[in-house]
Design an enzyme around this catalytic site. Structure first.
Site, PDB file in Angstrom:
ATOM      1  N   GLY A 114       2.138 -19.660 -22.400  1.00  0.00           N
ATOM      2  CA  GLY A 114       1.952 -20.757 -23.324  1.00  0.00           C
ATOM      3  C   GLY A 114       3.154 -20.808 -24.247  1.00  0.00           C
ATOM      4  N   THR A 115       3.396 -21.947 -24.920  1.00  0.00           N
ATOM      5  CA  THR A 115       4.681 -22.073 -25.591  1.00  0.00           C
ATOM      6  C   THR A 115       4.650 -22.399 -27.080  1.00  0.00           C
ATOM      7  OG1 THR A 115       4.804 -24.206 -24.482  1.00  0.00           O
ATOM      8  CG2 THR A 115       6.086 -22.434 -23.571  1.00  0.00           C
ATOM      9  N   THR A 116       4.172 -23.547 -27.513  1.00  0.00           N
ATOM     10  CA  THR A 116       4.280 -23.885 -28.938  1.00  0.00           C
ATOM     11  C   THR A 116       2.905 -24.012 -29.584  1.00  0.00           C
ATOM     12  OG1 THR A 116       6.308 -25.109 -28.494  1.00  0.00           O
ATOM     13  CG2 THR A 116       5.275 -25.465 -30.620  1.00  0.00           C
TER      14      THR A 116
END
EC number: 3.4.25.1
Length: 219
Positions: free
Chosen positions: A14-16
């Site tokens: 997952g990123t942001t």
């Protein structure tokens, strides 16, 4: 056969994610893209979870590690409520997660977490946790993931102390929108929630689209 080090480079990530402390609650937001190396592995990845009536959490990093932790903590919160008749406080939940992460410090769960909650006695609380259980209680905002540098730029310029949830929602959506435009590993929509004295509210795609339209009209 893939080596352990190579595996850690290729797991779904997952990123942001973003969290903001408001005068009447907490706002949490995430993007929906999960990547595996240069591959977009999932365009509808769930990174925002309701843990209890007054607690929600975002995940960044290894999706599998984070989901395993979410299942454990959600079950513990339900057991706590069954035994005591009360909801677990945000601080208690954060401490429990920290203990689990620290207990796995030699084989760490590859995830960064933001926990937001509302304590009916002490009010809104916002915490961030690192992969080995370190806790930071945030007094304003925080962000995690590869898009966090861009998100922090928006948060630093837009956030003011004592903002209301309504304003916090717009700032969170703007921060995520900016991160998705600049970071290749963030995208495919936004998940959004707030937590206040009435509990956790998860916003629909239509409601989030309404926030995006408000932001675009102001530009």
């Amino acid at each position: 056969m893939i080596s352990n080090s190579e595996y850690h480079k290729e797991y779904m990530k997952g990123t942001t994610t973003v969290g903001l402390l408001c005068n009447d609650g907490v706002v949490l937001a995430t993007d929906k893209r999960a990547t595996m190396g240069n591959l977009i592995a999932d365009k509808e990845a769930k990174k925002l979870y309701k843990i209890d009536d007054y607690i929600a959490m975002t995940i960044a990093g290894s999706v599998g590690d984070a989901q395993s932790l979410i299942r454990l903590i959600s079950a513990e919160a339900k057991i706590y409520k069954m035994r005591t008749g009360n909801n677990m406080t945000p601080l208690s939940c954060t401490t429990l997660i920290s203990n689990v992460l620290h207990g796995n410090r030699h084989y760490p769960l590859l995830t960064q977490l933001i926990l937001g909650g509302y304590d009916l006695i002490n009010g809104a609380k916002l915490f961030s946790l690192d992969p080995v259980g370190g806790i930071n209680e945030e007094s304003s905002f925080t962000a995690t993931g590869s898009g966090s540098p861009t998100a922090y730029g928006v948060l630093e310029s837009e956030y003011k102390s004592d903002i209301a949830i309504e304003k916090g929602l717009l700032i969170a959506v703007k921060a995520l929108s900016s991160a998705m435009q600049r970071d290749a590993y963030s995208g495919n929509g936004i998940s959004l929630a707030h937590i206040n004295k009435d509990g956790v509210k998860l916003y629909s795609d239509a409601e989030i689209e309404g926030f995006l339209k408000k932001i675009n009209r102001k530009r």
